[in-house]
Design an enzyme around this catalytic site. Sequence first.
Site, PDB file in Angstrom:
ATOM      1  N   GLY A  32       0.827  -1.214   0.000  1.00  0.00           N
ATOM      2  CA  GLY A  32       0.000   0.000   0.000  1.00  0.00           C
ATOM      3  C   GLY A  32       0.861   1.264   0.000  1.00  0.00           C
ATOM      4  CE  LYS A  33       1.129   3.061   5.701  1.00  0.00           C
ATOM      5  NZ  LYS A  33       0.499   1.695   5.796  1.00  0.00           N
ATOM      6  CB  CYS A  76      -2.559   1.059  11.556  1.00  0.00           C
ATOM      7  SG  CYS A  76      -2.343  -0.721  11.551  1.00  0.00           S
TER       8      CYS A  76
END
Length: 412
Positions: free
Chosen positions: A238-239, A349
């Site tokens: 994702g990153k 997160c």
Amino acid sequence: MNRARIFPAQWTLACAVLDAVLREHRAADRLLQAAFRERRAMGGRDRARVTELVYGSLRDLRRLQRIAGGTDAATICALQALDSGMSDADGLARLGVAQAPALAARLADFDPSTLTAAERDNVPDAIHAAWVERLGVDETAALAAALRQQAPVDLRVNALKCTRAQAIEALAAANLSATPTPLAPLGLRLAERAALTSLPAYRDGWIEPQDEGSQLLALLVAARPGERIADWCAGAGGKTLALAASMQDRGELWALDADARRLQRMLPRLGRAGVRCVRLGGVDAVPADLCFDAILVDAPCSATGTWRRQPEARLKALDLPALARLQAQILAQAARHVRPGGRLVYATCSLLAEENEQVVRAFVSEHRQFEPMNAGDLLRVQGVDLPGECLRLWPQRHGTDGFFGACLRRCG
Ligand SMILES: C[S@@+](CC[C@H](N)C(=O)[O-])C[C@H]1O[C@@H](n2cnc3c(N)ncnc32)[C@H](O)[C@@H]1O
């Protein structure tokens, strides 16, 4: 939603999935995806109803368990169906729920004032207490309420392929309304859920689903074209994808992880996005003398910030001291590869200080050559107005998943 309109196939599947989540601690989204793949004929409405029953139950689990007086999945599902108005006692009786009238009576008679705040908020007791101490009673209730909502569909526009305005236009052509996210410069938020994978904008790599908070965290690395950067816990990327776009696909981006299978899931995403600067590998394969301009450590954590997407994550028994030890160990390993003057970004997160501020504080006190950089300054030059020493994103304040990020510079 029509009353008494749960069909037997929906009901059986919802109860089976909820049972697997509760008893075997399996991930609800994976179970649902697999179940729907096996039932290709099941229509969109059926799937939505099953999903709603499962997620609705998980988002309110502690209260429903109190009313049920136990943890049986079918009973919890029945209470959820009654409570949400998705069915009534007659409808449930037709589905074979023998105790439907008794459950309806129990729900009607239940006195909510007998719930503790943690049960009402569907948060484990210890985490609830930590949040109350940090945020106070009212904001903890607001946080818990935000974490019980469904997350919006956020997309990151791939600047390697198009502008945000072009992406909005492409989505509009598919009858989807998208508006810029409040904080992330390349973020879009869809007005409603959609089957993204069939859209040309998705297939051509113009857009990638990514929570606005995750986009902001990637910006904290302040990646520039031509740099050598490592995404140390890259997972499915994702990153990594966001970093590659910041680098304009120029330089070297090492996507590393302890789990090679997760990295493989990144390959189709890289292909769609038109990214070529990424190389994949295990963390132990990094040459001892190789140094990076910047390293992102997106560490494994309690994932308390992602409960909107994974409401069952709150059921996981947490060993916070063990997690903090693992986080410290990964951070120290990555730190050895930051060049003098380079940046080390620690991110989670998690919404718990034990995994965030405390890990960074302990690291800095043991690694005197690293000093904190101001996260707000790093973001401001990229057009993001989020002042602060660290990046702290809270669902109740920012409308994103919960994230923590700290950037350190290696001085010598
Ligand atoms: C929070 S997830 C990363 C999510 C990913 N960065 C993204 O944006 O999609 C944490 C990742 O850390 C990886 N991990 C766990 N232990 C590790 C270790 N010792 N070294 C490197 N990665 C590790 C896990 O396999 C997992 O993919």
